[in-house]
Scaffold this motif. Sequence first.
Motif, PDB file in Angstrom:
ATOM      1  N   SER A 122       4.141   0.410 -11.678  1.00 52.11           N
ATOM      2  CA  SER A 122       5.512   0.348 -12.195  1.00 52.11           C
ATOM      3  C   SER A 122       6.527   0.270 -11.061  1.00 52.11           C
ATOM      4  O   SER A 122       7.613  -0.275 -11.211  1.00 52.11           O
ATOM      5  CB  SER A 122       5.789   1.561 -13.063  1.00 52.11           C
ATOM      6  N   GLU A 123       6.138   0.785  -9.922  1.00 52.38           N
ATOM      7  CA  GLU A 123       7.037   0.830  -8.759  1.00 52.38           C
ATOM      8  C   GLU A 123       7.278  -0.587  -8.202  1.00 52.38           C
ATOM      9  O   GLU A 123       8.389  -0.957  -7.906  1.00 52.38           O
ATOM     10  CB  GLU A 123       6.397   1.721  -7.687  1.00 52.38           C
ATOM     11  N   CYS A 124       6.209  -1.345  -8.052  1.00 49.09           N
ATOM     12  CA  CYS A 124       6.311  -2.666  -7.397  1.00 49.09           C
ATOM     13  C   CYS A 124       6.018  -3.803  -8.367  1.00 49.09           C
ATOM     14  O   CYS A 124       5.909  -4.955  -7.974  1.00 49.09           O
ATOM     15  CB  CYS A 124       5.358  -2.734  -6.209  1.00 49.09           C
ATOM     16  N   GLU A 125       5.860  -3.480  -9.619  1.00 51.63           N
ATOM     17  CA  GLU A 125       5.532  -4.458 -10.666  1.00 51.63           C
ATOM     18  C   GLU A 125       4.299  -5.277 -10.327  1.00 51.63           C
ATOM     19  O   GLU A 125       4.208  -6.472 -10.602  1.00 51.63           O
ATOM     20  CB  GLU A 125       6.727  -5.366 -10.948  1.00 51.63           C
ATOM     21  N   GLY A 126       3.375  -4.645  -9.644  1.00 51.87           N
ATOM     22  CA  GLY A 126       2.088  -5.285  -9.383  1.00 51.87           C
ATOM     23  C   GLY A 126       2.012  -6.081  -8.098  1.00 51.87           C
ATOM     24  O   GLY A 126       0.968  -6.622  -7.765  1.00 51.87           O
ATOM     25  N   SER A 127       3.124  -6.171  -7.370  1.00 54.75           N
ATOM     26  CA  SER A 127       3.092  -6.992  -6.146  1.00 54.75           C
ATOM     27  C   SER A 127       2.412  -6.243  -4.998  1.00 54.75           C
ATOM     28  O   SER A 127       1.866  -6.855  -4.078  1.00 54.75           O
ATOM     29  CB  SER A 127       4.508  -7.380  -5.741  1.00 54.75           C
ATOM     30  N   GLY A 128       2.451  -4.914  -5.050  1.00 54.00           N
ATOM     31  CA  GLY A 128       1.851  -4.128  -3.969  1.00 54.00           C
ATOM     32  C   GLY A 128       2.795  -3.929  -2.794  1.00 54.00           C
ATOM     33  O   GLY A 128       2.463  -3.244  -1.835  1.00 54.00           O
ATOM     34  N   CYS A 129       3.966  -4.570  -2.845  1.00 51.38           N
ATOM     35  CA  CYS A 129       4.917  -4.476  -1.733  1.00 51.38           C
ATOM     36  C   CYS A 129       6.024  -3.475  -2.047  1.00 51.38           C
ATOM     37  O   CYS A 129       6.524  -3.425  -3.170  1.00 51.38           O
ATOM     38  CB  CYS A 129       5.603  -5.823  -1.496  1.00 51.38           C
ATOM     39  N   ALA A 130       6.402  -2.756  -1.033  1.00 50.34           N
ATOM     40  CA  ALA A 130       7.569  -1.901  -1.189  1.00 50.34           C
ATOM     41  C   ALA A 130       8.804  -2.795  -1.127  1.00 50.34           C
ATOM     42  O   ALA A 130       8.699  -3.982  -0.773  1.00 50.34           O
ATOM     43  CB  ALA A 130       7.600  -0.865  -0.071  1.00 50.34           C
ATOM     44  N   LYS A 131       9.941  -2.249  -1.468  1.00 55.06           N
ATOM     45  CA  LYS A 131      11.188  -3.048  -1.462  1.00 55.06           C
ATOM     46  C   LYS A 131      11.376  -3.755  -0.126  1.00 55.06           C
ATOM     47  O   LYS A 131      11.274  -3.155   0.918  1.00 55.06           O
ATOM     48  CB  LYS A 131      12.396  -2.134  -1.737  1.00 55.06           C
ATOM     49  N   LYS A 149       3.415   3.923  -3.883  1.00 51.16           N
ATOM     50  CA  LYS A 149       2.814   4.466  -5.103  1.00 51.16           C
ATOM     51  C   LYS A 149       1.379   3.949  -5.304  1.00 51.16           C
ATOM     52  O   LYS A 149       0.474   4.716  -5.597  1.00 51.16           O
ATOM     53  CB  LYS A 149       3.674   4.107  -6.320  1.00 51.16           C
ATOM     54  N   CYS A 150       1.188   2.660  -5.117  1.00 50.78           N
ATOM     55  CA  CYS A 150      -0.140   2.088  -5.414  1.00 50.78           C
ATOM     56  C   CYS A 150      -0.895   1.732  -4.138  1.00 50.78           C
ATOM     57  O   CYS A 150      -1.995   1.191  -4.204  1.00 50.78           O
ATOM     58  CB  CYS A 150       0.009   0.857  -6.295  1.00 50.78           C
ATOM     59  N   LYS A 151      -0.316   2.006  -2.979  1.00 46.51           N
ATOM     60  CA  LYS A 151      -0.919   1.698  -1.680  1.00 46.51           C
ATOM     61  C   LYS A 151      -1.357   0.236  -1.605  1.00 46.51           C
ATOM     62  O   LYS A 151      -2.484  -0.081  -1.225  1.00 46.51           O
ATOM     63  CB  LYS A 151      -2.097   2.635  -1.417  1.00 46.51           C
ATOM     64  N   ALA A 152      -0.438  -0.632  -2.027  1.00 45.00           N
ATOM     65  CA  ALA A 152      -0.574  -2.083  -1.916  1.00 45.00           C
ATOM     66  C   ALA A 152      -1.565  -2.728  -2.872  1.00 45.00           C
ATOM     67  O   ALA A 152      -1.766  -3.934  -2.843  1.00 45.00           O
ATOM     68  CB  ALA A 152      -0.877  -2.497  -0.467  1.00 45.00           C
ATOM     69  N   THR A 153      -2.192  -1.933  -3.708  1.00 42.60           N
ATOM     70  CA  THR A 153      -3.152  -2.571  -4.627  1.00 42.60           C
ATOM     71  C   THR A 153      -2.436  -3.243  -5.804  1.00 42.60           C
ATOM     72  O   THR A 153      -2.994  -4.116  -6.465  1.00 42.60           O
ATOM     73  CB  THR A 153      -4.131  -1.537  -5.217  1.00 42.60           C
ATOM     74  N   ARG A 194      -8.788  -5.822   1.612  1.00 40.90           N
ATOM     75  CA  ARG A 194      -9.611  -5.362   0.477  1.00 40.90           C
ATOM     76  C   ARG A 194     -10.077  -6.516  -0.405  1.00 40.90           C
ATOM     77  O   ARG A 194     -10.090  -6.429  -1.620  1.00 40.90           O
ATOM     78  CB  ARG A 194      -8.843  -4.364  -0.387  1.00 40.90           C
ATOM     79  N   GLY A 195     -10.362  -7.615   0.272  1.00 39.39           N
ATOM     80  CA  GLY A 195     -10.927  -8.745  -0.477  1.00 39.39           C
ATOM     81  C   GLY A 195      -9.923  -9.591  -1.221  1.00 39.39           C
ATOM     82  O   GLY A 195     -10.293 -10.515  -1.927  1.00 39.39           O
ATOM     83  N   THR A 196      -8.658  -9.274  -1.060  1.00 38.50           N
ATOM     84  CA  THR A 196      -7.676 -10.044  -1.824  1.00 38.50           C
ATOM     85  C   THR A 196      -7.194 -11.298  -1.102  1.00 38.50           C
ATOM     86  O   THR A 196      -6.601 -12.185  -1.696  1.00 38.50           O
ATOM     87  CB  THR A 196      -6.422  -9.199  -2.153  1.00 38.50           C
ATOM     88  N   GLY A 197      -7.436 -11.340   0.194  1.00 35.88           N
ATOM     89  CA  GLY A 197      -7.016 -12.507   0.967  1.00 35.88           C
ATOM     90  C   GLY A 197      -5.568 -12.432   1.433  1.00 35.88           C
ATOM     91  O   GLY A 197      -5.080 -13.332   2.095  1.00 35.88           O
ATOM     92  N   GLU A 198      -4.912 -11.379   1.016  1.00 35.91           N
ATOM     93  CA  GLU A 198      -3.503 -11.244   1.394  1.00 35.91           C
ATOM     94  C   GLU A 198      -3.219  -9.838   1.921  1.00 35.91           C
ATOM     95  O   GLU A 198      -3.846  -8.882   1.485  1.00 35.91           O
ATOM     96  CB  GLU A 198      -2.585 -11.471   0.181  1.00 35.91           C
ATOM     97  N   THR A 199      -2.292  -9.762   2.844  1.00 35.71           N
ATOM     98  CA  THR A 199      -1.878  -8.425   3.290  1.00 35.71           C
ATOM     99  C   THR A 199      -0.398  -8.237   2.965  1.00 35.71           C
ATOM    100  O   THR A 199       0.331  -9.200   2.749  1.00 35.71           O
ATOM    101  CB  THR A 199      -2.085  -8.221   4.802  1.00 35.71           C
ATOM    102  N   VAL A 200      -0.015  -6.993   2.944  1.00 32.65           N
ATOM    103  CA  VAL A 200       1.353  -6.650   2.586  1.00 32.65           C
ATOM    104  C   VAL A 200       1.979  -5.987   3.804  1.00 32.65           C
ATOM    105  O   VAL A 200       1.406  -5.076   4.380  1.00 32.65           O
ATOM    106  CB  VAL A 200       1.322  -5.671   1.390  1.00 32.65           C
TER     107      VAL A 200
END
Length: 369
Positions: A142-151, A196-200, A184-190
Motif C-alpha cells: 500500500s505504501e508504494c503501490e507495488g513499485s517497491g520504490c520509496a518516494k 515497508k515492503c523492502k522493494a518487493t 531477487r530474480g526480478t531483473g530490476e533494482t530499486v
Amino acid sequence: MAKDYYAVLGIDRSATQEEIKKAYRKIAFENHPDKNPNNKEAEARFKEASEAYDILRDPAKRENYDRYGTADTMGGAGFGSAEDIFSHFGDIFGSIFGGFGNVNPNAPQRGADLRYNLAITLEQAFTGDTVTIKIPTTENCSECEGSGCAKGGKRTRCSYCDGTGEVIQKQGFFRVSTPCVACRGTGETVDKPCPKCKATGLTETMKTLSLTIPKGVETGVRLRMEGEGEKGTHNAPSGDLYVILSVKQDSRYIRKEEDLLIVEHISFIDAILGAKKTIQTLHGEKEITIAKGTQNDDTFVIKGAGMPFLRNPTKYGNLIVQYKVDIPKHISAEQEKLLTQYKELDAEKPLQKLKNVGKKIGKAMGLTE
Ligand SMILES: [Zn+2]
Ligand SMILES: [Zn+2]
C-alpha cells in the motif's frame, strides 16, 4: 466433473436395469451410424449413450459411479478416487516446482498454487456446511503501490545480472542457473527501496474465504478454489488454492464409507423382554426395536440414516445400531429375590423338557396317546 450418465440416457438416478436398457436402446436406435451416415451429432450421441450404458448396466460399475463419479472399481474409497472428483490437477506440480529455470523474470508468471489442510467434523460432512478459512496471501504494497520504490525512487535494470534475473555459474561440466541475489530474480533494482515492503512491492496479509463443503465428503477429498492461490507477477493469473479435507473422528459414530455405526447400551431386561427406544441420529430422532432375546453385539439397521453419497447427496447410507447388553453391578434386595425366583424357575425347565421328550418317545412307541 465427469459426465452425468443418467442425463445422457435421460433417466432418473433410481432407474431400474430395465429402464436403463430401454433408454439406451431408443437412443442407440435413433442415432445409429448406419441410419445417420455422416451425421457427426448423431455419432456423438451414439457414442455417449454407449459409454453411459456400459457403466450403468453393470451394478458394480454403477455403484462406483454413483459414489465416486467414476466407474473404476479398482478406485475404492481411497485418496486416489476421491482426488479425481475435483480433477484439474494438470499444472499443480508444474507451477510449484517450475521455479526460475531460464524464464525471463519480467515475463508474466502464474502465481503458485497453495495447499490448505482443513479438518471438519462428521456433522459438517453430513450437512455440507459452509466454513470460512483464513489463508496468507500477498497483495500490492500500500505504501508504494507495488513499485517497491520509496518516494522519488525508480526501478532500473539490474547491472549484476544484466536484467535477466539469473546468474549462471559453472560447476564442472554443468551450468547452474540461480536467481540473481541483487535483484531477487526480478531483473530490476530499486535505488530507493520502499521501507515497508523492502522493494518487493508486495506485503503479506491474511484473507478470509468462504467455502462450501460438499455433502458426504471423506478424508482426502480436495477442493480447488480457482485463483485463490498466490498472485501472479506482471498481471499473470493467480495460482489456485487446494483445500485438502480431513474428517475428524467422531466420538459417537464410526463411519464406513456412507454407513455409520453406533453402539447403544441396553439393559439386560430389555434384551430379554424386547423393547422400543428412541435414539438421536444425524437424521433426527429415530425409533429402534430391541427384539426379544437380543444378544450382545446384535445389530439393528435403520435404512437411509447414514451419510449422504458424495456423488448423489439425495441418497444415504445406513445407520447400524449395535447393542451392548449392560449387566447391573448392584441390584436391590427386592430385585435379587425376583431373580432368584427366576433362577429356580429356569432350573425346572430341563425337567419339563425331559417330560416332554418322554411323552414324545411314549407316543412314538405307541405307549401313550
Ligand atoms: Zn539481478
Ligand atoms: Zn512498498
